[in-house]
Design a protein around this motif. Sequence first.
Motif, PDB file in Angstrom:
ATOM      1  N   ASP A 103     -15.037  -0.887   3.816  1.00 30.33           N
ATOM      2  CA  ASP A 103     -15.323  -1.644   2.584  1.00 30.33           C
ATOM      3  C   ASP A 103     -14.196  -2.615   2.225  1.00 30.33           C
ATOM      4  N   ASN A 104     -13.287  -2.881   3.196  1.00 32.88           N
ATOM      5  CA  ASN A 104     -12.140  -3.793   2.992  1.00 32.88           C
ATOM      6  C   ASN A 104     -11.016  -3.196   2.150  1.00 32.88           C
ATOM      7  N   ASP A 105     -11.149  -1.928   1.707  1.00 30.69           N
ATOM      8  CA  ASP A 105     -10.000  -1.281   1.074  1.00 30.69           C
ATOM      9  C   ASP A 105      -9.006  -0.932   2.198  1.00 30.69           C
ATOM     10  N   LEU A 106      -7.793  -0.552   1.832  1.00 29.26           N
ATOM     11  CA  LEU A 106      -6.769  -0.264   2.840  1.00 29.26           C
ATOM     12  C   LEU A 106      -6.322   1.192   2.781  1.00 29.26           C
ATOM     13  N   ASP A 107      -6.329   1.850   3.951  1.00 29.85           N
ATOM     14  CA  ASP A 107      -5.661   3.133   4.157  1.00 29.85           C
ATOM     15  C   ASP A 107      -4.263   2.792   4.708  1.00 29.85           C
ATOM     16  N   ARG A 166      -7.140  -5.108  -4.412  1.00 31.19           N
ATOM     17  CA  ARG A 166      -7.343  -3.687  -4.715  1.00 31.19           C
ATOM     18  C   ARG A 166      -6.035  -2.914  -4.704  1.00 31.19           C
ATOM     19  N   VAL A 167      -5.167  -3.256  -3.752  1.00 30.28           N
ATOM     20  CA  VAL A 167      -3.841  -2.610  -3.723  1.00 30.28           C
ATOM     21  C   VAL A 167      -3.105  -2.882  -5.038  1.00 30.28           C
ATOM     22  N   ARG A 170      -4.572  -0.996  -7.904  1.00 35.46           N
ATOM     23  CA  ARG A 170      -4.211   0.432  -7.805  1.00 35.46           C
ATOM     24  C   ARG A 170      -2.780   0.655  -8.318  1.00 35.46           C
ATOM     25  N   ILE A 171      -1.885  -0.254  -7.953  1.00 33.45           N
ATOM     26  CA  ILE A 171      -0.485  -0.160  -8.400  1.00 33.45           C
ATOM     27  C   ILE A 171      -0.401  -0.332  -9.915  1.00 33.45           C
ATOM     28  N   ALA A 172      -1.163  -1.294 -10.464  1.00 33.28           N
ATOM     29  CA  ALA A 172      -1.145  -1.534 -11.918  1.00 33.28           C
ATOM     30  C   ALA A 172      -1.663  -0.299 -12.656  1.00 33.28           C
TER      31      ALA A 172
END
Length: 224
Positions: A103-107, A166-167, A170-172
């Motif tokens: 889904d283009n998110d990052l592991d 998204r990264v 997630r950090i925010a």
Amino acid sequence: MLRLTSSSYRRIREVYVQAISDEKSEKSGLRGELLATRRLLSPTDVLGAAADLARQALLLPELAGAATVAAYVSVGREPGTRALLDALRAQDTRVLLPVLLPDNDLDWAVYEGPGRLLPAGRGLLEPDGERLGPDAVLSAEAVLLPGLAVDGRGMRLGRGGGSYDRVLARIATAGTDPALVVLLYANEVVEQVPAEPHDHPVHAAVTPQGVHRFTERTGPGGPG
Ligand SMILES: Nc1nc2c(c(=O)[nH]1)N(C=O)[C@@H](CNc1ccc(C(=O)N[C@@H](CCC(=O)O)C(=O)O)cc1)CN2
Ligand SMILES: Nc1ncnc2c1ncn2[C@@H]1O[C@H](COP(=O)(O)OP(=O)(O)OP(=O)(O)O)[C@@H](O)[C@H]1O
């Protein structure tokens, strides 16, 4: 009946085209131009710039002193990160590398050296080690981001997959305050990048020519 001359028709059309060109299409136009400019670079240009980029990046105190840095493996004409990854690893920094999810998110997984990278989809190289999960990026004190441009506000133009949006979201949400540093060529530090509400600014850009600082870090880890 109203009859339009060809010049008034042209003008009306220009205004119309202007009105429908939202930030999204401005982004894709700018992406196209910047990628075309990168395609003009020779392999020798890319290698020389990568060595300079590593040298400039290692001057950043945020990288020199970091226990964990989230980075990425450059491919093609991207500003080269391979020398920088090895230098960070040599100074005992734990380097996390992204693994693109469907889904283009990052592991994320730990960089264990050039021999532990495998070809992945879209021409990428990915680490072959244990997948740590998308939240692993929250353990980084600095995040090195790919991009195509940045402006004086620190607004970054990415490839358009939304992975790093998204990264940053997630950090925010987590409230960690890593140094956010985009790696670019000098011509990619521009006057203005089209920004959408979901975009988050970065603190700095490193190019083979030097470091640009934009916004201050505000959290307990930052200088402010
Ligand atoms: N080196 C690197 N790694 C990265 C990224 C990046 O920009 N650069 N990413 C940043 O989010 C993520 C992967 N996202 C990507 C999103 C789109 C495309 C892409 O459009 N690829 C083209 C072919 C490559 C090209 O020549 O541009 C394609 O699939 O058509 C590639 C990666 C994570 N890893
Ligand atoms: N937090 C988020 N979660 C899910 N999707 C998101 C998020 N933020 C942005 N997106 C989506 O990602 C897509 C790409 O956004 P945008 O064009 O800003 O990418 P970019 O910042 O240039 O690329 P990247 O983040 O991959 O470097 C958009 O469709 C956007 O709606």
